[in-house]
Write a protein that holds these residues in place. Structure first.
Motif, PDB file in Angstrom:
ATOM      1  N   TYR A  13       0.832  -1.209   0.000  1.00  0.00           N
ATOM      2  CA  TYR A  13       0.000   0.000   0.000  1.00  0.00           C
ATOM      3  C   TYR A  13       0.867   1.260   0.000  1.00  0.00           C
ATOM      4  O   TYR A  13       0.529   2.274  -0.610  1.00  0.00           O
ATOM      5  CB  TYR A  13      -1.011   0.000   1.155  1.00  0.00           C
ATOM      6  CG  TYR A  13      -0.437   0.346   2.512  1.00  0.00           C
ATOM      7  CD1 TYR A  13      -0.437   1.668   2.969  1.00  0.00           C
ATOM      8  CD2 TYR A  13       0.088  -0.635   3.339  1.00  0.00           C
ATOM      9  CE1 TYR A  13       0.081   1.991   4.211  1.00  0.00           C
ATOM     10  CE2 TYR A  13       0.607  -0.318   4.579  1.00  0.00           C
ATOM     11  CZ  TYR A  13       0.603   0.996   5.010  1.00  0.00           C
ATOM     12  OH  TYR A  13       1.117   1.321   6.242  1.00  0.00           O
ATOM     13  N   LYS A  16       2.235   1.679  -3.528  1.00  0.00           N
ATOM     14  CA  LYS A  16       1.198   2.241  -4.401  1.00  0.00           C
ATOM     15  C   LYS A  16       1.109   3.766  -4.235  1.00  0.00           C
ATOM     16  O   LYS A  16       1.030   4.495  -5.219  1.00  0.00           O
ATOM     17  CB  LYS A  16      -0.165   1.619  -4.088  1.00  0.00           C
ATOM     18  CG  LYS A  16      -0.312   0.196  -4.528  1.00  0.00           C
ATOM     19  CD  LYS A  16      -1.654  -0.352  -4.036  1.00  0.00           C
ATOM     20  CE  LYS A  16      -1.918  -1.735  -4.507  1.00  0.00           C
ATOM     21  NZ  LYS A  16      -3.030  -1.825  -5.437  1.00  0.00           N
ATOM     22  N   LYS A  17       1.129   4.231  -2.999  1.00  0.00           N
ATOM     23  CA  LYS A  17       1.072   5.676  -2.736  1.00  0.00           C
ATOM     24  C   LYS A  17       2.296   6.384  -3.299  1.00  0.00           C
ATOM     25  O   LYS A  17       2.193   7.443  -3.899  1.00  0.00           O
ATOM     26  CB  LYS A  17       0.965   5.948  -1.226  1.00  0.00           C
ATOM     27  CG  LYS A  17      -0.389   5.673  -0.647  1.00  0.00           C
ATOM     28  CD  LYS A  17      -0.423   6.016   0.828  1.00  0.00           C
ATOM     29  CE  LYS A  17      -1.781   5.721   1.421  1.00  0.00           C
ATOM     30  NZ  LYS A  17      -1.848   6.038   2.839  1.00  0.00           N
ATOM     31  N   ASP A  20       2.096   6.650  -7.025  1.00  0.00           N
ATOM     32  CA  ASP A  20       1.154   7.688  -7.444  1.00  0.00           C
ATOM     33  C   ASP A  20       1.777   9.080  -7.318  1.00  0.00           C
ATOM     34  O   ASP A  20       1.623   9.914  -8.217  1.00  0.00           O
ATOM     35  CB  ASP A  20      -0.140   7.611  -6.632  1.00  0.00           C
ATOM     36  CG  ASP A  20      -1.205   8.540  -7.167  1.00  0.00           C
ATOM     37  OD1 ASP A  20      -1.536   8.431  -8.372  1.00  0.00           O
ATOM     38  OD2 ASP A  20      -1.695   9.392  -6.397  1.00  0.00           O
ATOM     39  N   ASP A  96       2.428  -8.780 -15.803  1.00  0.00           N
ATOM     40  CA  ASP A  96       2.420  -7.317 -15.907  1.00  0.00           C
ATOM     41  C   ASP A  96       2.644  -6.859 -17.345  1.00  0.00           C
ATOM     42  O   ASP A  96       2.980  -5.718 -17.588  1.00  0.00           O
ATOM     43  CB  ASP A  96       3.480  -6.703 -14.988  1.00  0.00           C
ATOM     44  CG  ASP A  96       4.897  -7.044 -15.422  1.00  0.00           C
ATOM     45  OD1 ASP A  96       5.074  -7.807 -16.381  1.00  0.00           O
ATOM     46  OD2 ASP A  96       5.835  -6.542 -14.797  1.00  0.00           O
ATOM     47  N   SER A 121       1.730   6.783 -16.590  1.00  0.00           N
ATOM     48  CA  SER A 121       0.633   5.815 -16.721  1.00  0.00           C
ATOM     49  C   SER A 121       1.104   4.398 -16.421  1.00  0.00           C
ATOM     50  O   SER A 121       0.396   3.625 -15.762  1.00  0.00           O
ATOM     51  CB  SER A 121       0.034   5.858 -18.131  1.00  0.00           C
ATOM     52  OG  SER A 121      -0.597   7.074 -18.351  1.00  0.00           O
ATOM     53  N   ARG A 124       1.565   3.896 -12.678  1.00  0.00           N
ATOM     54  CA  ARG A 124       0.257   3.721 -12.029  1.00  0.00           C
ATOM     55  C   ARG A 124      -0.347   2.354 -12.346  1.00  0.00           C
ATOM     56  O   ARG A 124      -0.930   1.706 -11.491  1.00  0.00           O
ATOM     57  CB  ARG A 124      -0.702   4.822 -12.463  1.00  0.00           C
ATOM     58  CG  ARG A 124      -0.465   6.119 -11.774  1.00  0.00           C
ATOM     59  CD  ARG A 124      -1.691   7.017 -11.898  1.00  0.00           C
ATOM     60  NE  ARG A 124      -1.467   8.226 -11.168  1.00  0.00           N
ATOM     61  CZ  ARG A 124      -1.138   9.389 -11.729  1.00  0.00           C
ATOM     62  NH1 ARG A 124      -1.021   9.482 -13.034  1.00  0.00           N
ATOM     63  NH2 ARG A 124      -0.942  10.448 -10.992  1.00  0.00           N
ATOM     64  N   ARG A 125      -0.235   1.941 -13.607  1.00  0.00           N
ATOM     65  CA  ARG A 125      -0.806   0.656 -14.021  1.00  0.00           C
ATOM     66  C   ARG A 125      -0.172  -0.492 -13.238  1.00  0.00           C
ATOM     67  O   ARG A 125      -0.859  -1.375 -12.720  1.00  0.00           O
ATOM     68  CB  ARG A 125      -0.590   0.439 -15.524  1.00  0.00           C
ATOM     69  CG  ARG A 125      -1.272  -0.823 -16.078  1.00  0.00           C
ATOM     70  CD  ARG A 125      -0.830  -1.128 -17.487  1.00  0.00           C
ATOM     71  NE  ARG A 125       0.539  -1.594 -17.548  1.00  0.00           N
ATOM     72  CZ  ARG A 125       0.925  -2.845 -17.264  1.00  0.00           C
ATOM     73  NH1 ARG A 125       0.038  -3.749 -16.908  1.00  0.00           N
ATOM     74  NH2 ARG A 125       2.190  -3.198 -17.357  1.00  0.00           N
ATOM     75  N   LYS A 128      -1.309  -0.560  -9.587  1.00  0.00           N
ATOM     76  CA  LYS A 128      -2.685  -1.072  -9.423  1.00  0.00           C
ATOM     77  C   LYS A 128      -2.736  -2.591  -9.449  1.00  0.00           C
ATOM     78  O   LYS A 128      -3.662  -3.184  -8.897  1.00  0.00           O
ATOM     79  CB  LYS A 128      -3.596  -0.495 -10.501  1.00  0.00           C
ATOM     80  CG  LYS A 128      -3.943   0.944 -10.267  1.00  0.00           C
ATOM     81  CD  LYS A 128      -4.824   1.482 -11.380  1.00  0.00           C
ATOM     82  CE  LYS A 128      -5.097   2.958 -11.145  1.00  0.00           C
ATOM     83  NZ  LYS A 128      -5.840   3.564 -12.248  1.00  0.00           N
ATOM     84  N   LEU A 129      -1.756  -3.218 -10.075  1.00  0.00           N
ATOM     85  CA  LEU A 129      -1.738  -4.685 -10.130  1.00  0.00           C
ATOM     86  C   LEU A 129      -1.317  -5.313  -8.806  1.00  0.00           C
ATOM     87  O   LEU A 129      -1.584  -6.488  -8.551  1.00  0.00           O
ATOM     88  CB  LEU A 129      -0.794  -5.157 -11.240  1.00  0.00           C
ATOM     89  CG  LEU A 129      -1.201  -4.849 -12.668  1.00  0.00           C
ATOM     90  CD1 LEU A 129      -0.076  -5.228 -13.642  1.00  0.00           C
ATOM     91  CD2 LEU A 129      -2.494  -5.575 -13.036  1.00  0.00           C
ATOM     92  N   ARG A 132      -3.264  -5.353  -2.139  1.00  0.00           N
ATOM     93  CA  ARG A 132      -3.170  -4.428  -1.009  1.00  0.00           C
ATOM     94  C   ARG A 132      -2.236  -4.987   0.000  1.00  0.00           C
ATOM     95  O   ARG A 132      -1.369  -4.536   0.540  1.00  0.00           O
ATOM     96  CB  ARG A 132      -4.567  -4.214  -0.390  1.00  0.00           C
ATOM     97  CG  ARG A 132      -4.600  -3.153   0.667  1.00  0.00           C
ATOM     98  CD  ARG A 132      -5.599  -2.061   0.285  1.00  0.00           C
ATOM     99  NE  ARG A 132      -5.809  -1.098   1.325  1.00  0.00           N
ATOM    100  CZ  ARG A 132      -5.005  -0.059   1.542  1.00  0.00           C
ATOM    101  NH1 ARG A 132      -3.923   0.110   0.856  1.00  0.00           N
ATOM    102  NH2 ARG A 132      -5.289   0.804   2.477  1.00  0.00           N
TER     103      ARG A 132
END
Length: 132
Positions: A13, A16-17, A20, A96, A121, A124-125, A128-129, A132
């Motif tokens: 998590y 991911k942050k 981003d 991926d 992009s 980010r992609r 997202k894969l 969590r």
């Protein structure tokens, strides 16, 4: 090396942050590059002294400025995040692959606003894969 960097110690998590945030920074550089490239109008209006050389010089300067902004920190974060996320996805057996992946060379030196958008992009992609 990812294993020696703080990025390798992040939980999914957090990764991911971070991805981003880095993607947003990359997008901002690409957006600024697009604005800077549009400062010299082409084709010129009648009576304008703008030449194709003026346009080319403007694009070269804008691109150099964008790559300097992308520089070591953002580029390094992007490359490390990409590597770490791809490694985790592979270890989880998650594919991926995509035809739109700009690849490592795209992350090394995006050359225009579209290249910066593709790198953001893709980051980010990939993020997202991750589960969590």
């Amino acid at each position: 090396d990812v294993n020696k960097s703080p990025i390798g110690k992040l939980r999914n998590y957090q990764l991911k942050k971070r991805a981003d945030l880095v993607a947003k920074a990359i997008e901002q550089i690409g957006e600024q590059l697009a604005i800077d490239c549009d400062k010299v109008e082409w084709p010129p209006r009648t009576g304008s002294s703008t030449t194709i050389n003026d346009v080319a010089a403007n694009h070269i300067a804008a691109s150099a400025q964008a790559n300097a902004a992308y520089g070591k920190d953002i580029k390094q974060d992007g490359l490390l995040l990409r590597s770490e996320i791809k490694s985790r996805l592979q270890s989880l057996g998650i594919s991926d692959t995509t035809v739109l992946d700009p690849g490592e060379s795209g992350f090394e030196s995006p050359t225009n606003p579209i290249g910066f958008r593709m790198v953001a992009s893709e980051l980010r992609r990939l993020a997202k894969l991750l589960p969590r």
